[in-house]
Design a protein around this motif. Structure first.
Motif, PDB file in Angstrom:
ATOM      1  N   LEU A  73       0.851  -1.269  -0.069  1.00 27.14           N
ATOM      2  CA  LEU A  73       0.048   0.036  -0.063  1.00 27.14           C
ATOM      3  C   LEU A  73       0.877   1.260   0.060  1.00 27.14           C
ATOM      4  O   LEU A  73       0.733   2.186  -0.797  1.00 27.14           O
ATOM      5  CB  LEU A  73      -1.080  -0.092   1.104  1.00 27.14           C
ATOM      6  N   HIS A  75       4.108   1.520  -0.921  1.00 39.35           N
ATOM      7  CA  HIS A  75       4.349   1.396  -2.557  1.00 39.35           C
ATOM      8  C   HIS A  75       3.609   2.015  -3.374  1.00 39.35           C
ATOM      9  O   HIS A  75       4.051   3.099  -4.191  1.00 39.35           O
ATOM     10  CB  HIS A  75       5.089   0.224  -2.796  1.00 39.35           C
ATOM     11  N   ASP A  76       2.385   1.682  -3.586  1.00 34.82           N
ATOM     12  CA  ASP A  76       1.361   2.253  -4.389  1.00 34.82           C
ATOM     13  C   ASP A  76       0.941   3.564  -4.136  1.00 34.82           C
ATOM     14  O   ASP A  76       0.635   4.210  -5.231  1.00 34.82           O
ATOM     15  CB  ASP A  76       0.332   1.312  -4.554  1.00 34.82           C
ATOM     16  N   HIS A  77       1.094   3.936  -2.816  1.00 30.82           N
ATOM     17  CA  HIS A  77       0.664   5.306  -2.513  1.00 30.82           C
ATOM     18  C   HIS A  77       1.580   6.041  -1.662  1.00 30.82           C
ATOM     19  O   HIS A  77       1.430   5.998  -0.367  1.00 30.82           O
ATOM     20  CB  HIS A  77      -0.765   5.367  -1.921  1.00 30.82           C
ATOM     21  N   PHE A  79       2.173   8.827  -0.597  1.00 28.78           N
ATOM     22  CA  PHE A  79       1.648   9.606   0.508  1.00 28.78           C
ATOM     23  C   PHE A  79       1.593   9.140   1.861  1.00 28.78           C
ATOM     24  O   PHE A  79       1.479   9.866   2.965  1.00 28.78           O
ATOM     25  CB  PHE A  79       0.248  10.379  -0.035  1.00 28.78           C
ATOM     26  N   LEU A  80       1.536   7.844   1.985  1.00 30.13           N
ATOM     27  CA  LEU A  80       1.337   6.967   3.406  1.00 30.13           C
ATOM     28  C   LEU A  80       2.717   7.545   4.202  1.00 30.13           C
ATOM     29  O   LEU A  80       3.868   7.494   3.804  1.00 30.13           O
ATOM     30  CB  LEU A  80       1.328   5.705   3.363  1.00 30.13           C
ATOM     31  N   TYR A  94      -1.056   9.622   7.759  1.00 30.53           N
ATOM     32  CA  TYR A  94      -0.594  10.182   6.304  1.00 30.53           C
ATOM     33  C   TYR A  94      -1.135  11.796   6.363  1.00 30.53           C
ATOM     34  O   TYR A  94      -2.034  12.018   7.368  1.00 30.53           O
ATOM     35  CB  TYR A  94      -0.973   9.776   5.141  1.00 30.53           C
ATOM     36  N   GLU A  96      -3.285  14.395   4.175  1.00 29.74           N
ATOM     37  CA  GLU A  96      -4.058  14.771   2.925  1.00 29.74           C
ATOM     38  C   GLU A  96      -4.151  15.799   2.589  1.00 29.74           C
ATOM     39  O   GLU A  96      -4.644  16.851   3.403  1.00 29.74           O
ATOM     40  CB  GLU A  96      -5.397  13.716   3.119  1.00 29.74           C
ATOM     41  N   LEU A 111     -10.016   4.547   1.495  1.00 28.45           N
ATOM     42  CA  LEU A 111      -8.476   3.999   1.363  1.00 28.45           C
ATOM     43  C   LEU A 111      -8.310   2.434   1.536  1.00 28.45           C
ATOM     44  O   LEU A 111      -7.999   1.798   0.492  1.00 28.45           O
ATOM     45  CB  LEU A 111      -7.722   4.789   2.138  1.00 28.45           C
ATOM     46  N   HIS A 115      -8.186  -0.304  -1.896  1.00 30.39           N
ATOM     47  CA  HIS A 115      -6.911  -1.095  -2.027  1.00 30.39           C
ATOM     48  C   HIS A 115      -6.533  -2.212  -1.450  1.00 30.39           C
ATOM     49  O   HIS A 115      -5.744  -2.849  -1.492  1.00 30.39           O
ATOM     50  CB  HIS A 115      -5.901  -0.032  -1.490  1.00 30.39           C
ATOM     51  N   SER A 119      -3.325  -4.483  -2.775  1.00 30.85           N
ATOM     52  CA  SER A 119      -2.224  -4.506  -1.807  1.00 30.85           C
ATOM     53  C   SER A 119      -2.342  -5.916  -1.000  1.00 30.85           C
ATOM     54  O   SER A 119      -1.413  -6.044  -0.387  1.00 30.85           O
ATOM     55  CB  SER A 119      -2.410  -3.371  -0.822  1.00 30.85           C
TER      56      SER A 119
END
Length: 158
Positions: A73, A75-77, A79-80, A94, A96, A111, A115, A119
């Motif tokens: 998760l 890696h894909d996003h 912003f975490l 995170y 936002e 979220l 995912h 994920s």
């Protein structure tokens, strides 16, 4: 919390006056035009930063599986900011960027579900959500309250 009649200050345990909390019903006093103008005014300000803490929980899963899912998760996003996990719960924190709290909360509530499959996250449910603005986050930190700054960043066990 002490309760008192609206507008009546009461003495706290240290002898200082406390403000009483009151509720306001929308009812007849709610003015749709005024509400629309307020919403438009906040949109003109542009997006703001919101600190989000999403808590999920469910049946036990292997730690390795939970960690791998949270790492995917992240890696894909990217912003975490940080994730903490155990066999039956996890917390994701995170920042936002959103127009208002409602938009930030809506994104946060989607979220995990959106995912979970990609994920390969455990089939847990959202059990908590906190969304606070940047100023409140920094004020809490300065006063020694609230979530500590996320260091180290990444995925870590509780």
């Amino acid at each position: 919390m002490r309760r008192a009649r609206p507008g009546v200050a009461s003495k706290g345990p240290r002898g200082s006056a406390e403000r009483a909390l009151t509720s306001v019903a929308a009812g007849d006093a709610y003015d749709e035009e005024t509400a629309g103008e307020a919403a438009e005014g906040s949109a003109e300000e542009g997006p703001r930063l919101w600190h989000v803490t999403l808590s999920v929980s469910g049946e036990e899963a292997s730690l390795a599986e939970v960690r791998r899912g949270l790492e995917q998760l992240a890696h894909d996003h990217p912003f975490l900011l940080t994730s903490r996990y155990a066999v039956d719960h996890a917390e994701i924190r995170y920042w936002e960027e959103a127009r208002d709290l409602h938009d930030a909360a809506a994104v946060a509530l989607r979220l995990w579900g959106e995912h979970r499959r990609t994920s390969q996250l455990p089939p847990w449910e959202i059990v908590g959500l906190e969304v606070i603005d940047r100023q409140t986050y920094h004020q809490r930190i300065a006063e020694g309250f609230g979530p500590l700054p996320a260091t180290p960043v990444g995925v870590h066990p509780f």
